[in-house]
Design a protein around this motif. Structure first.
Motif, PDB file in Angstrom:
ATOM      1  N   ALA A  36       0.826  -1.209   0.000  1.00  0.00           N
ATOM      2  CA  ALA A  36       0.000   0.000   0.000  1.00  0.00           C
ATOM      3  C   ALA A  36       0.859   1.257   0.000  1.00  0.00           C
ATOM      4  CB  ALA A  36      -0.929  -0.008   1.211  1.00  0.00           C
ATOM      5  N   ILE A  37       1.922   1.264   0.788  1.00  0.00           N
ATOM      6  CA  ILE A  37       2.813   2.432   0.825  1.00  0.00           C
ATOM      7  C   ILE A  37       3.440   2.660  -0.554  1.00  0.00           C
ATOM      8  CG2 ILE A  37       5.009   3.272   1.760  1.00  0.00           C
ATOM      9  CD1 ILE A  37       4.178   1.994   4.435  1.00  0.00           C
ATOM     10  N   GLN A  38       3.875   1.581  -1.207  1.00  0.00           N
ATOM     11  CA  GLN A  38       4.437   1.709  -2.554  1.00  0.00           C
ATOM     12  C   GLN A  38       3.405   2.265  -3.532  1.00  0.00           C
ATOM     13  OE1 GLN A  38       5.948  -2.068  -3.803  1.00  0.00           O
ATOM     14  NE2 GLN A  38       7.655  -2.047  -2.345  1.00  0.00           N
ATOM     15  N   ALA A  39       2.183   1.781  -3.441  1.00  0.00           N
ATOM     16  CA  ALA A  39       1.125   2.249  -4.346  1.00  0.00           C
ATOM     17  C   ALA A  39       0.839   3.734  -4.137  1.00  0.00           C
ATOM     18  CB  ALA A  39      -0.145   1.436  -4.136  1.00  0.00           C
ATOM     19  N   PHE A  40       0.750   4.164  -2.883  1.00  0.00           N
ATOM     20  CA  PHE A  40       0.477   5.575  -2.612  1.00  0.00           C
ATOM     21  C   PHE A  40       1.652   6.460  -3.028  1.00  0.00           C
ATOM     22  CE2 PHE A  40      -2.876   3.802   0.059  1.00  0.00           C
ATOM     23  CZ  PHE A  40      -3.928   4.658  -0.243  1.00  0.00           C
ATOM     24  N   ASP A  41       2.884   5.972  -2.874  1.00  0.00           N
ATOM     25  CA  ASP A  41       4.055   6.729  -3.315  1.00  0.00           C
ATOM     26  C   ASP A  41       4.070   6.898  -4.838  1.00  0.00           C
ATOM     27  OD1 ASP A  41       4.936   7.067  -0.737  1.00  0.00           O
ATOM     28  OD2 ASP A  41       6.467   5.483  -0.842  1.00  0.00           O
ATOM     29  N   ILE A  42       3.774   5.815  -5.552  1.00  0.00           N
ATOM     30  CA  ILE A  42       3.734   5.889  -7.022  1.00  0.00           C
ATOM     31  C   ILE A  42       2.633   6.841  -7.476  1.00  0.00           C
ATOM     32  CG2 ILE A  42       3.234   4.577  -9.127  1.00  0.00           C
ATOM     33  CD1 ILE A  42       4.555   2.156  -7.748  1.00  0.00           C
ATOM     34  N   SER A  43       1.473   6.771  -6.828  1.00  0.00           N
ATOM     35  CA  SER A  43       0.371   7.653  -7.232  1.00  0.00           C
ATOM     36  C   SER A  43       0.710   9.116  -6.967  1.00  0.00           C
ATOM     37  CB  SER A  43      -0.921   7.267  -6.507  1.00  0.00           C
ATOM     38  OG  SER A  43      -0.855   7.638  -5.151  1.00  0.00           O
ATOM     39  N   ARG A  44       1.455   9.386  -5.916  1.00  0.00           N
ATOM     40  CA  ARG A  44       1.870  10.754  -5.620  1.00  0.00           C
ATOM     41  C   ARG A  44       2.894  11.239  -6.650  1.00  0.00           C
ATOM     42  NH1 ARG A  44       3.880   9.940  -0.647  1.00  0.00           N
ATOM     43  NH2 ARG A  44       1.956   9.072   0.104  1.00  0.00           N
ATOM     44  N   LYS A  45       3.838  10.363  -7.003  1.00  0.00           N
ATOM     45  CA  LYS A  45       4.887  10.747  -7.946  1.00  0.00           C
ATOM     46  C   LYS A  45       4.332  11.040  -9.331  1.00  0.00           C
ATOM     47  CE  LYS A  45       9.211   9.225  -9.962  1.00  0.00           C
ATOM     48  NZ  LYS A  45      10.240   8.184  -9.999  1.00  0.00           N
ATOM     49  N   PHE A  46       3.388  10.211  -9.798  1.00  0.00           N
ATOM     50  CA  PHE A  46       2.842  10.375 -11.141  1.00  0.00           C
ATOM     51  C   PHE A  46       1.519  11.142 -11.164  1.00  0.00           C
ATOM     52  CE2 PHE A  46       5.790   6.898 -11.765  1.00  0.00           C
ATOM     53  CZ  PHE A  46       6.354   7.216 -12.970  1.00  0.00           C
ATOM     54  N   ARG A  47       1.125  11.672 -10.009  1.00  0.00           N
ATOM     55  CA  ARG A  47      -0.114  12.449  -9.859  1.00  0.00           C
ATOM     56  C   ARG A  47      -1.330  11.677 -10.381  1.00  0.00           C
ATOM     57  NH1 ARG A  47       0.791  18.184 -12.189  1.00  0.00           N
ATOM     58  NH2 ARG A  47       1.933  17.049 -13.748  1.00  0.00           N
TER      59      ARG A  47
END
Length: 91
Positions: A36-47
């Motif tokens: 989940a942390i990885q998914a939220f980080d990726i979503s933040r990086k790629f908006r």
């Protein structure tokens, strides 16, 4: 700025990681939290916006998948549903 193709690949990866986190939550909570942390980080990086129906299944503070009875306590308080994370206590 990320290209359109990179954002689409990232979107697929985010949804895949979130689904995998919900599946693994009953077996290994730490692994599910890492997904989940990885998914939220990726979503933040790629908006990338994560739909609200997926966001509500994770704690806002520690990103633990909220599984009733295992990682979450659900109570009805004055006709309102109150979900409490059992790992960090966030309401």
């Amino acid at each position: 700025m990320a290209s359109r193709k990179a954002r689409e690949i990232a979107r697929k990866k985010v949804f895949e990681l979130l689904d995998l986190a919900l599946i693994k939550a009953r077996e290994d909570v730490e692994l599910a939290t890492n997904y989940a942390i990885q998914a939220f980080d990726i979503s933040r990086k790629f908006r990338i916006k994560i739909p609200i129906y997926k966001k509500r299944k994770f704690c806002r503070r520690c990103k633990t998948p909220l599984v009733p009875g295992l990682t979450a306590r659900i109570r009805v308080k004055r006709k309102t549903l109150v979900v409490t994370c059992l790992r960090c206590g966030w309401i």
